[in-house]
Design an enzyme around this catalytic site. Structure first.
Site, PDB file in Angstrom:
ATOM      1  N   HIS A  43      53.593 -16.356  29.816  1.00  0.00           N
ATOM      2  CA  HIS A  43      53.648 -17.806  29.981  1.00  0.00           C
ATOM      3  C   HIS A  43      53.041 -18.474  28.752  1.00  0.00           C
ATOM      4  O   HIS A  43      52.432 -17.808  27.916  1.00  0.00           O
ATOM      5  CB  HIS A  43      52.860 -18.237  31.230  1.00  0.00           C
ATOM      6  CG  HIS A  43      51.394 -17.978  31.090  1.00  0.00           C
ATOM      7  ND1 HIS A  43      50.824 -16.752  31.369  1.00  0.00           N
ATOM      8  CD2 HIS A  43      50.383 -18.776  30.658  1.00  0.00           C
ATOM      9  CE1 HIS A  43      49.525 -16.805  31.123  1.00  0.00           C
ATOM     10  NE2 HIS A  43      49.230 -18.027  30.685  1.00  0.00           N
ATOM     11  N   HIS A 130      51.004 -20.940  21.044  1.00  0.00           N
ATOM     12  CA  HIS A 130      51.375 -19.535  20.927  1.00  0.00           C
ATOM     13  C   HIS A 130      51.560 -18.949  22.319  1.00  0.00           C
ATOM     14  O   HIS A 130      51.148 -19.539  23.312  1.00  0.00           O
ATOM     15  CB  HIS A 130      50.287 -18.743  20.176  1.00  0.00           C
ATOM     16  CG  HIS A 130      49.025 -18.608  20.957  1.00  0.00           C
ATOM     17  ND1 HIS A 130      48.110 -19.630  21.056  1.00  0.00           N
ATOM     18  CD2 HIS A 130      48.534 -17.585  21.710  1.00  0.00           C
ATOM     19  CE1 HIS A 130      47.105 -19.239  21.832  1.00  0.00           C
ATOM     20  NE2 HIS A 130      47.345 -18.001  22.243  1.00  0.00           N
TER      21      HIS A 130
END
EC number: 3.1.4.58
Length: 191
Positions: A43, A130
């Site tokens: 995720h 990220h």
């Protein structure tokens, strides 16, 4: 009242999770000691809240809903491989995020402001979009990991696209087999 470990995240479509898992499999070919994020847990984290009284979930959701109201959806692309804090002493293996970073940063800032109103202080780190693939446990064989990551990164451009239409309040329960994530609430980014 019991505590729940909570964070806000953008969950990914299953096909993109499979691609990322394939990338992890190739990096696993090295003898590096890395704890890889399980495919179903991949995720994009927006805001980690930590251990929170379970009774605050509704309040947290309400304030976050107000914070993201009217933001609207946007697209991001996952591309590139890297390491935090850097290649000389890798601790985290990550995939980069491109695309509508202005909108992603706006989402992050709104969430930060909303959660600060509830007493959740920020960690002071600069927002660095990220996706974490794994955490390096020990320094042995990192040279092989870095080399393999360099080879793989040169083979592709965009790994996949994420249409960000919602954010999820997630609970993370730590177990012996690793964390188990559960979606508690979903907030849609309506225009």
């Amino acid at each position: 009242m019991w505590q729940m470990r909570l964070f806000w995240a953008v969950n990914l479509p299953d096909d993109l999770k499979r691609k990322l898992s394939g990338l992890q499999s190739r990096l696993r070919e090295t003898p590096a000691n890395v704890k890889w994020v399980e495919q179903h847990n991949l995720h994009l984290t927006i805001r980690f809240l930590g251990d929170v009284d379970a009774g605050r979930v509704d309040e947290i959701t309400r304030v976050a809903r107000e914070a993201v109201a009217g933001l609207g959806g946007f697209s991001l692309q996952l591309s590139g491989l890297g390491f935090f804090p850097g290649p000389h002493k890798p601790r985290v293996v990550w995939v980069g995020v491109q695309g509508n970073l202005l909108k992603f940063r706006e989402l992050y800032n709104r969430m930060e402001t909303g959660m600060a109103k509830l007493g959740f202080s920020g960690d002071g780190k600069r927002f660095s979009p990220h996706l974490t693939l794994g955490r390096v446990r020990a320094p042995q064989a990192n040279a092989e990991l870095l080399s393999k990551a360099g080879d793989i990164a040169g083979e592709f451009g965009i790994i996949g696209e994420v249409k960000v239409a919602a954010v999820d309040l997630m609970e993370s329960r730590l177990t012996r087999k690793g964390p188990v994530y559960t979606v508690l609430n979903t907030l849609y980014l309506s225009d």
